[in-house]
Design a protein around this motif. Structure first.
Motif: not given
Length: 431
Positions: A2, A92, A97-98, A234, A238
């Protein structure tokens, strides 16, 4: 992997306020605004892509040729964009998470690598439009030749992006500042010309005026959704705020919808102002507005030098801000799809290379903008389809998975945008 968390302090991720601050009746008056403000910002970064130099060219051409006819198309396109950006932001919030990271986890490796390759090509096309637009603005404002103007754009955009390392708020505020310049520039010009309110209202009634208007409407709709900001939004949500339970995630999602509504509403207002200006000044006249330079000259001739200055400043702000946002999105794409990071300077050099080549060899800027939009059209399905597929899955999104109606509407919107882009591409190459 990430994206690294922002530095502690101004840009650090923080816990959401407790339930009493986020809307319990006993402190609603005190906590409502305090609860909303921390969540505002990501959508303003994303919405810059919806007022980039490519939109300038499309909206001005629409207004000059068909008057106010296609205002309803811009409105419809903006509503579609609101839905799509809401879904991206929700990923997100729901997963931490994207979208590229989820694609890497949920799809086969060959698919993931294919998505990454096309996303990198899209990043280059995005930079092409944004660099060319900013270079044109510097040329109009200061007479800087296009190639040196492109180099100046690279330096300034990189400096803007560098603010992100000092906390996400500084980067977001810089982008909001440029969005404000764009908005004020077009509002100033729109108020100066005094458009016919009745004619403007008529433009929101859905209708066409022959095949050419349908084709131009297709161009507006098909080029509305920018693939790189579907990935980026996203990532912006996140790690922004830490929700402690399902109820806080739902409240955060409600605040995010406010963020998207305000930001995308402003982007829609800017796009409508572009078309209204062109329709009021150029439609039905002998003046030519088939390029940004000619439109700028027309503003100066018909309204005055102040109007031309406001237009050029808005174009410059658009190019600089969208270029920095595009580079940020490129980092998210590479990191998410293949777990790799490269220095921002190297990424900037790679993605801006095609734009600098275009400026160096003297290709027609307007044709280059059109070409970049065609290339972007290829990338839209590769971002939209995974977005709809993943947001409908409860094993991915948990309690924030799409309702059935949302999935159906999103699928229809995605299918419509993809079909329009296929039509646009077919007409471009074979029409």
């Amino acid at each position: 992997m990430t994206p690294p968390p922002p530095p502690q302090g101004e840009g650090a991720a923080v816990a959401l306020p407790g339930p009493s601050v986020l809307g319990r009746p006993r402190t609603r008056a005190r906590g409502g605004l305090r609860g909303i403000l921390p969540s505002l910002g990501p959508a303003f970064v994303a919405c810059i892509a919806y007022v980039d130099p490519g939109n300038f060219a499309t909206n001005i051409a629409s207004g000059a040729e068909f008057g106010y006819l296609l205002l309803w198309v811009i409105l419809g396109a903006n509503l579609m964009a609101m839905l799509i950006q809401n879904l991206s932001a929700k990923i997100g919030i729901a997963t931490g998470k994207n979208l590229p990271e989820l694609c890497r986890e949920r799809f086969p490796r060959p698919v993931t690598w294919g998505l990454w390759v096309q996303a990198e090509l899209i990043a280059m096309a995005t930079d092409l439009a944004e660099f060319v637009g900013a270079a044109i603005a510097l040329n109009l404002l200061f007479g800087v030749p296009l190639f040196p103007a492109g180099l100046i754009t690279a330096v300034v955009a990189f400096a803007i992006l560098g603010l992100q390392t000092r906390g996400y708020r500084r980067f977001e505020l810089a982008v909001i500042f440029f969005l404000g310049i764009i908005l004020l520039g077009f509002l100033y010009d729109t108020l100066r010309i005094g458009a016919d309110a009745g004619a403007v209202a008529g433009g929101f009634i859905p209708h066409f005026a022959g095949g050419d208007s349908i084709l131009l409407a297709t161009g507006i709709l098909g080029a509305t959704v920018m693939p790189h900001v579907i990935y980026l939004h996203s990532a912006l949500t996140q790690n922004r705020l830490q929700a402690r339970d399902a109820e806080e995630r739902r409240r955060l999602l409600r605040f995010t919808r406010i963020d998207v509504t305000i930001a995308m509403g402003l982007a829609g207002l800017v796009n409508m102002s572009m078309l209204i200006l062109a329709a009021s000044l150029f439609h039905g006249t002998s003046l030519d507005a088939d390029s940004i330079e000619k439109a700028h000259a027309g503003f100066g001739h018909l309204v005055g030098p102040e109007a031309a200055l406001a237009f050029a400043l808005a174009l410059l702000a658009s190019g600089l801000a969208s270029s920095s946002v595009g580079t940020y999105a490129g980092q998210v794409v590479m990191q998410g799809f293949i777990r790799r990071r490269i220095p921002l300077l190297l990424r900037r050099l790679v993605t801006m290379a095609p734009a600098l080549v275009v400026l160096a060899i003297g290709l027609d800027p307007m044709r280059s903008l059109v070409f970049s939009q065609v290339v972007l059209s290829f990338g839209i399905p590769f971002a939209l389809v995974p977005l709809v597929l993943l947001t409908r899955r409860r094993d991915v999104m948990g309690e924030l998975a799409n309702h059935r109606v949302t999935t159906i509407v999103a699928a229809v919107v995605a299918g419509l945008i993809i079909a329009l882009n296929v039509f646009l591409l077919f007409h471009t190459f074979f029409g």
